[in-house]
Scaffold this motif. Sequence first.
Motif, PDB file in Angstrom:
ATOM      1  N   UNK A   1      61.782  44.621  45.965  1.00  0.00           N
ATOM      2  CA  UNK A   1      61.076  44.753  44.687  1.00  0.00           C
ATOM      3  C   UNK A   1      59.721  44.047  44.707  1.00  0.00           C
ATOM      4  N   UNK A   2      59.734  42.807  45.168  1.00  0.00           N
ATOM      5  CA  UNK A   2      58.477  42.063  45.223  1.00  0.00           C
ATOM      6  C   UNK A   2      57.539  42.721  46.236  1.00  0.00           C
ATOM      7  N   UNK A   3      58.111  43.189  47.335  1.00  0.00           N
ATOM      8  CA  UNK A   3      57.311  43.866  48.354  1.00  0.00           C
ATOM      9  C   UNK A   3      56.656  45.124  47.797  1.00  0.00           C
ATOM     10  N   UNK A   4      57.418  45.868  47.010  1.00  0.00           N
ATOM     11  CA  UNK A   4      56.909  47.076  46.387  1.00  0.00           C
ATOM     12  C   UNK A   4      55.727  46.762  45.474  1.00  0.00           C
ATOM     13  N   UNK A   5      55.928  45.707  44.711  1.00  0.00           N
ATOM     14  CA  UNK A   5      54.889  45.286  43.768  1.00  0.00           C
ATOM     15  C   UNK A   5      53.612  44.893  44.512  1.00  0.00           C
ATOM     16  N   UNK A   6      53.787  44.086  45.538  1.00  0.00           N
ATOM     17  CA  UNK A   6      52.616  43.605  46.272  1.00  0.00           C
ATOM     18  C   UNK A   6      51.941  44.738  47.048  1.00  0.00           C
ATOM     19  N   UNK A   7      52.754  45.646  47.589  1.00  0.00           N
ATOM     20  CA  UNK A   7      52.172  46.769  48.326  1.00  0.00           C
ATOM     21  C   UNK A   7      51.350  47.631  47.368  1.00  0.00           C
ATOM     22  N   UNK A   8      51.877  47.828  46.172  1.00  0.00           N
ATOM     23  CA  UNK A   8      51.159  48.619  45.180  1.00  0.00           C
ATOM     24  C   UNK A   8      49.839  47.939  44.814  1.00  0.00           C
ATOM     25  N   UNK A   9      49.924  46.636  44.601  1.00  0.00           N
ATOM     26  CA  UNK A   9      48.707  45.904  44.248  1.00  0.00           C
ATOM     27  C   UNK A   9      47.676  45.943  45.370  1.00  0.00           C
ATOM     28  N   UNK A  10      48.189  45.888  46.601  1.00  0.00           N
ATOM     29  CA  UNK A  10      47.261  45.865  47.729  1.00  0.00           C
ATOM     30  C   UNK A  10      46.623  47.233  47.959  1.00  0.00           C
ATOM     31  N   UNK A  11      47.350  48.290  47.588  1.00  0.00           N
ATOM     32  CA  UNK A  11      46.870  49.629  47.898  1.00  0.00           C
ATOM     33  C   UNK A  11      46.126  50.315  46.757  1.00  0.00           C
ATOM     34  N   UNK A  12      46.136  49.690  45.595  1.00  0.00           N
ATOM     35  CA  UNK A  12      45.489  50.346  44.463  1.00  0.00           C
ATOM     36  C   UNK A  12      44.548  49.407  43.741  1.00  0.00           C
ATOM     37  N   UNK A  13      43.446  49.959  43.329  1.00  0.00           N
ATOM     38  CA  UNK A  13      42.537  49.213  42.481  1.00  0.00           C
ATOM     39  C   UNK A  13      42.687  49.729  41.063  1.00  0.00           C
ATOM     40  N   UNK A  14      42.574  48.825  40.110  1.00  0.00           N
ATOM     41  CA  UNK A  14      42.618  49.262  38.724  1.00  0.00           C
ATOM     42  C   UNK A  14      41.271  49.011  38.070  1.00  0.00           C
ATOM     43  N   UNK A  15      41.246  49.323  36.788  1.00  0.00           N
ATOM     44  CA  UNK A  15      40.008  49.124  36.034  1.00  0.00           C
ATOM     45  C   UNK A  15      39.996  47.697  35.499  1.00  0.00           C
ATOM     46  N   UNK A  16      38.862  47.056  35.555  1.00  0.00           N
ATOM     47  CA  UNK A  16      38.728  45.779  34.851  1.00  0.00           C
ATOM     48  C   UNK A  16      38.353  46.083  33.416  1.00  0.00           C
ATOM     49  N   UNK A  17      39.324  45.978  32.527  1.00  0.00           N
ATOM     50  CA  UNK A  17      39.050  46.355  31.140  1.00  0.00           C
ATOM     51  C   UNK A  17      38.328  45.258  30.380  1.00  0.00           C
ATOM     52  N   UNK A  18      37.638  45.706  29.334  1.00  0.00           N
ATOM     53  CA  UNK A  18      36.976  44.759  28.433  1.00  0.00           C
ATOM     54  C   UNK A  18      38.007  44.348  27.400  1.00  0.00           C
ATOM     55  N   UNK A  19      38.524  43.148  27.508  1.00  0.00           N
ATOM     56  CA  UNK A  19      39.638  42.850  26.608  1.00  0.00           C
ATOM     57  C   UNK A  19      39.222  42.133  25.329  1.00  0.00           C
ATOM     58  N   UNK A  20      38.064  41.492  25.392  1.00  0.00           N
ATOM     59  CA  UNK A  20      37.622  40.831  24.160  1.00  0.00           C
ATOM     60  C   UNK A  20      36.511  41.680  23.570  1.00  0.00           C
ATOM     61  N   UNK A  21      36.855  42.589  22.693  1.00  0.00           N
ATOM     62  CA  UNK A  21      35.811  43.467  22.160  1.00  0.00           C
ATOM     63  C   UNK A  21      35.937  43.637  20.667  1.00  0.00           C
ATOM     64  N   UNK A  22      34.910  44.234  20.125  1.00  0.00           N
ATOM     65  CA  UNK A  22      34.833  44.431  18.686  1.00  0.00           C
ATOM     66  C   UNK A  22      35.966  45.340  18.190  1.00  0.00           C
ATOM     67  N   UNK A  23      36.299  46.376  18.976  1.00  0.00           N
ATOM     68  CA  UNK A  23      37.290  47.359  18.528  1.00  0.00           C
ATOM     69  C   UNK A  23      38.646  46.710  18.232  1.00  0.00           C
TER      70      UNK A  23
END
Length: 694
Positions: A219-241
């Motif tokens: 399970x942990x391996x799956x998680x880490x492999x996914x993180x290593x193989x994929x990039x995500x979006x850096x979202x704007x979390x502190x916003x007016x909306x």
Amino acid sequence: MSALKGVGDKRKSALAEYGVHNVLELVTTYPRRWVDRTAEARVRDLTEGSEALVLVEVRKVTVRPMRNRRTMVTVQVGDESGRLSVVFFNQPWRAKQLKEGMQVALFGKAEVFRGSLQMTNPIVDVIGDRTGRIVPIYPQSEKASIATWELAGWVENALDRCSARGIADPVPTEFLSSNGLIDRHSAMRAIHLPQSMEEKESARRRLAFDELVRVQLVLVGRKRAYEANHRGIRHVIKGELLNRFAKALPFPMTKAQKRVISEIGHDLADAAPMHRLLQGDVGSGKTVVAVASMLMAVQGGHQGALMAPTEVLAEQHFSGVSRMLEGLMVPASDNLFGDRPLRVELLTSRVTGERRRSVLEELARGDIDIVIGTHALIEESVQFSSLGVVVIDEQHRFGVEQRAALREKGNSSLMPDVLVMTATPIPRTAAMTVYGDLEVSVLDELPPGRTPIVTRWAAGPLVEQTMWAAVREAVAKGQQAYVVCPMIEESEKLEVASAETIHASLSTGELKGLRLGLIHGRLSAPEKDDVMNAFRRRDLDVLVATTVIEVGVDVPNATVMVVLDADRFGIAQLHQLRGRVGRGALASECWLQTKNPEEPSPRVEALVESTDGFVLAEIDLELRGEGTLMGAMQKGRSDLKLASLRRDRELIEIARRVATEIIDSDRTLKKHQLLRDELRLLVSKSEAEYLFRS
Ligand code: ADP
Ligand code: MG
């Protein structure tokens, strides 16, 4: 296998039938129980009329012919504490099987016959001439005709052969002693041939740990492999909306909602894609969290998608979320006015024709900010401009593949972040195992101002009268009620027939004069809608239903829930059903009816005692054992032979910690070849490749 003493071709095929094909399978066939012959299973402790196990020596065997060419075999047995007669009817072969001086385990009911104790046709397990204090008893198989003593002998033989080299320990020693774990070789030996119960217990603990750590490594391996193989979006979390949304809500968020939203925000701001499970009891306010998460995507110029398991739920979400977001303006720098209205749309298979074409077009152009729908969202034709956050509601209805399919909708190389929501709470450590490749957030607080649902057990006809009176009373006050019909798991057809009968009999009987509707799984989708809408419009007073209303249906004016034959339902299901009432400020009640007032019903009792989903989940696990939980797991996770999700919570936490440390120091297990080899047995070839590829 043939190298083992006494295993010829015949025994080999018997073993195969028993499920043992190699030495590994042999030594991991663990005893079903261990009997301490100095402390338990003595003749002296037998009591008349109850079933028990005794370990005894065969003293005398007599065969007596009876009429009709039948035989009766009488066997005198005993231990140092007493004597017992055993009678076998029509099992003439027992005379050959049982020899004087032999040790046997007998399981059966002791009766008094002519003044002395006797067992008739007990289950017999020949122990042979094994002498140790602790006697292992292996799972029996009549069909494969393998006796405990044979297995014990072969296992001992196999272990002896390994002794010279020792059984390699794949877990680095630094993790063992610090967690009170013995080495694997000793554990293997002691689980089969313990000198004491304590020794058996530490062996069990170590081997259970091994099972758990393997699962956690995957399970942990799956998680880490996914993180290593994929990039995500850096979202704007502190916003007016997000601020505008929070301000526009008609209520302050609960502490738990704020905490979970900030946990999610933390993930969303990060470049690794989020993969998080949100557990929250019915009514804990998961929708607000879902919307806030999607808004974090929207305020950075991306889109959000919310997927529900059914059309009814998707439509309900759509109307709820639209209301929640009404009038919300998205800050838009490219717009002359600085702001533009937020757009939410619905996409299900019922959205067709021109309407569908335009929704699809606008989604692809990015004109729609948030889309709510069903499986329709994962169809080929659906394209997003930039999918940022995906929320999946009621996770148990979706498979892992569907989760993945929606994730793949991110059309750039950037993966959308995924939040999975479930209203079926499971204990934390069990969640670590069942959903171990997801981070877990918990909404453990209900919004204030709810009047707790009062739950009553209606056992027997007398209380039932009170129950129906309560329904009539609620309706007289302008409120509404549900009547859930008995679940008939084997056949939907029968279930529907029974619901129809109940509907008819209530209409002319207990609930005569009220406006009754009927909903069940055999109605078409539009028919179901018609009934649901009539109930929502208050054109119906009482909705007679099968379990189709289990999930998510939200009619705050409904205040009474009646569940018929409640003892046929599981705890989680009853809890979900009960969650259909108590959704507004009105006081609500839930009646759980069972036919027989004498019959104990621990599940119904649990519901009466508690409204806390997590408490109920613990009780459920306690009552049911592992069964269903394990059913929810994917392939490879179900090889827990000794470990128990219920009893071994501490061990699960240790296994999780150890697995995380190992993976984080050596993600592809290059430096832990033995562990890697063991994991290969657990996962498919392609998964192994994915996990261990650097
Ligand atoms: P669930 O977790 O079961 O999906 P919902 O999101 O449907 O719960 O919320 C249940 C009800 O509680 C809704 O009517 C919602 O508007 C209301 N609610 C959600 N959060 C709060 C809050 N912080 N305070 C008061 N009411 C809330
Ligand atoms: Mg919900």
